[in-house]
Scaffold this motif. Structure first.
Motif, PDB file in Angstrom:
ATOM      1  N   ARG A   1       4.853  -8.467 -12.031  1.00 29.89           N
ATOM      2  CA  ARG A   1       5.716  -8.850 -10.918  1.00 29.89           C
ATOM      3  C   ARG A   1       7.144  -8.336 -11.134  1.00 29.89           C
ATOM      4  NH1 ARG A   1       5.948 -14.642 -10.141  1.00 29.89           N
ATOM      5  NH2 ARG A   1       6.315 -14.274  -7.902  1.00 29.89           N
TER       6      ARG A   1
ATOM      7  N   SER B   1       4.721  -8.968  -3.119  1.00 28.33           N
ATOM      8  CA  SER B   1       3.390  -8.535  -2.677  1.00 28.33           C
ATOM      9  C   SER B   1       3.142  -7.063  -2.991  1.00 28.33           C
ATOM     10  CB  SER B   1       3.226  -8.776  -1.169  1.00 28.33           C
ATOM     11  OG  SER B   1       4.004  -7.858  -0.406  1.00 28.33           O
TER      12      SER B   1
ATOM     13  N   ASP C   1       9.111 -12.729  -1.194  1.00 26.63           N
ATOM     14  CA  ASP C   1       7.641 -12.773  -1.181  1.00 26.63           C
ATOM     15  C   ASP C   1       7.074 -11.417  -0.765  1.00 26.63           C
ATOM     16  OD1 ASP C   1       7.508 -15.390  -2.009  1.00 26.63           O
ATOM     17  OD2 ASP C   1       7.104 -16.225  -0.014  1.00 26.63           O
ATOM     18  N   GLN C   2       7.716 -10.802   0.222  1.00 34.79           N
ATOM     19  CA  GLN C   2       7.306  -9.469   0.668  1.00 34.79           C
ATOM     20  C   GLN C   2       7.388  -8.474  -0.487  1.00 34.79           C
ATOM     21  OE1 GLN C   2       9.535  -8.693   4.286  1.00 34.79           O
ATOM     22  NE2 GLN C   2       8.378  -6.811   4.649  1.00 34.79           N
TER      23      GLN C   2
END
Length: 412
Positions: free
Chosen positions: A141, A130, A126-127
């Motif tokens: 992404r 981001s 997730d980091q």
């Protein structure tokens, strides 16, 4: 093959996971799909050129999205999409973060054996996501990858991850069981934020070589000792991952099953048996038909195919065989070219340039310090080398198309 240090030391027994297979994800994973949906490559008769697909509204829309994003990318952003850089499963180290941010890296390899389980890995992924860039209003992404084959090569373990048996064991299962288990393993990866598995190995290790084959046979990474078994079982693994929304990677083209040395640790690894029409290539053909969007190229030299170049730097292997004969239209990725002994004699920048010139697309390194020299070598040549510009644009288009198909790129 990636270094065993990246795969958790290789020879240690795996711990038992504390949860059952198929740990549920939160919500439906973006990009989840069944085998045979758009993005699956259908092959003509072996040896024939690939047939063009009839355009549809969906493919036209996808092309338009990819073209719009590419048109808005800077040169540095395009080059960054070509790289898969390492991140430690114990947490993002400063040097790893610096390489990703400084060079607009588009894909990540999770490296180092972990027993932490799904939740800590999800925190890391997730980091990473981001930091993904927005280009012209479209979020691009990251592919987040790891080596989750089974047996001695299973990087992610612990709560939420089931122990995976070796490919030798998987090769003895009924196809339906293997596909179902692979779907469970894929859902566990998705729960951890991993969307690309650098598996399965589709190399055929003949019975007469067996454990004398250091990269595959000695580690029980093969599905069998004949192309029929390997094709059938590895394709079931691919279809299972696809059900879970995880992309698969077939490796190591055109096969590491007949060598003795391991390219991670030995220079001048040579295969003097494999030919352009080798029966063992059937397993790669089957993997492409099963929907694998990535193919990893070996760093060995195949004297009966291209004596003058290692496969990773060979246009005969990449353009003529993989693209031409097998009709593969997805992303062609290197094995590790950051630390591996097989490529150490070639300066890092040259490794990237030679691979792209041969027709490859994505450059994997387990050493973050090599990302800069490689990316800078490509950037410095773009202005004066028209062939390199075409190769970079082709590679970025293939990578962005794969991201679009996998739910990692969205255009309004």
């Amino acid at each position: 093959m990636l270094p065993l240090t990246a795969c958790g030391g290789g020879t240690h027994n795996l711990p038992q996971a504390s949860t059952t297979p198929g740990a549920p994800t939160t919500g439906s994973p973006p990009g989840s799909r069944a085998a045979g949906t758009p993005g699956t490559t259908q092959l003509p008769h072996p040896g024939s050129p690939p047939l063009p697909a009839a355009p549809t509204a969906q493919t036209t829309q996808a092309t338009s999205c990819v073209d719009r994003v590419m048109a808005r990318m800077s040169a540095a952003q395009r080059v960054g999409q070509l790289f898969m850089s390492p991140v430690s499963t114990s947490g993002i180290a400063p040097a790893e973060s610096a390489a990703i941010r400084a060079h607009n890296v588009g894909s990540i390899f999770l490296m180092g054996h972990s027993n932490a389980g799904v939740r800590p890995i999800r925190t890391i992924t997730d980091q990473l996501q981001s930091t993904a860039q927005s280009v012209g209003g479209a979020k691009v992404r990251l592919f987040t990858a790891t080596d989750q084959e089974g047996g001695k090569v299973q990087i992610l373990n612990g709560p939420g991850f089931s122990p995976m048996p070796s490919a030798v064991v998987q090769g003895q299962w009924p196809v339906s069981r293997l596909q179902g288990q692979a779907a469970d393993w894929g859902r566990q990866l998705r729960a951890a934020g991993v969307n690309l598995d650098l598996a399965p190995v589709v190399d055929v290790v003949p019975a007469g070589i067996g454990t004398k084959n250091q990269p595959i046979g000695a580690l029980s990474r093969e599905y069998g000792d004949n192309p029929t078994t390997v094709a059938r079982q590895s394709s079931a693994f691919i279809r299972g991952l696809s059900q879970a929304g995880v992309d698969a990677t077939i490796k190591h083209f055109p096969g590491l099953g007949q060598v003795r040395g391991n390219t991670d640790f030995s220079a001048n690894v040579v295969d003097s048996l494999t030919q352009r029409n080798s029966p063992n290539l059937a397993a790669f053909r089957s993997g492409i038909q099963a929907g694998a969007r990535f193919t990893m190229v070996s760093s060995a030299t195949y004297t009966l195919i291209d004596r003058a170049h290692q496969a990773v730097f060979s246009s005969v292997v990449i353009r003529d065989m993989l693209r031409g004969t097998l009709g593969f239209n997805g992303v062609i990725i290197t094995d590790d070219v950051g630390h591996a002994a097989a490529v150490r004699a070639v300066p890092p920048g040259e490794r990237a340039l030679r691979f792209l010139a041969a027709g490859g697309n994505m450059i994997l390194t387990v050493d973050p310090s090599t990302v800069g020299p490689m990316a800078n070598a490509v950037l410095s040549r773009l202005g004066t080398d028209a062939a390199l510009r075409r190769n970079v644009d082709d590679s970025v288009r293939r990578i962005l198309t794969a991201k679009l198909q996998s739910g990692l790129l969205h255009c309004g």
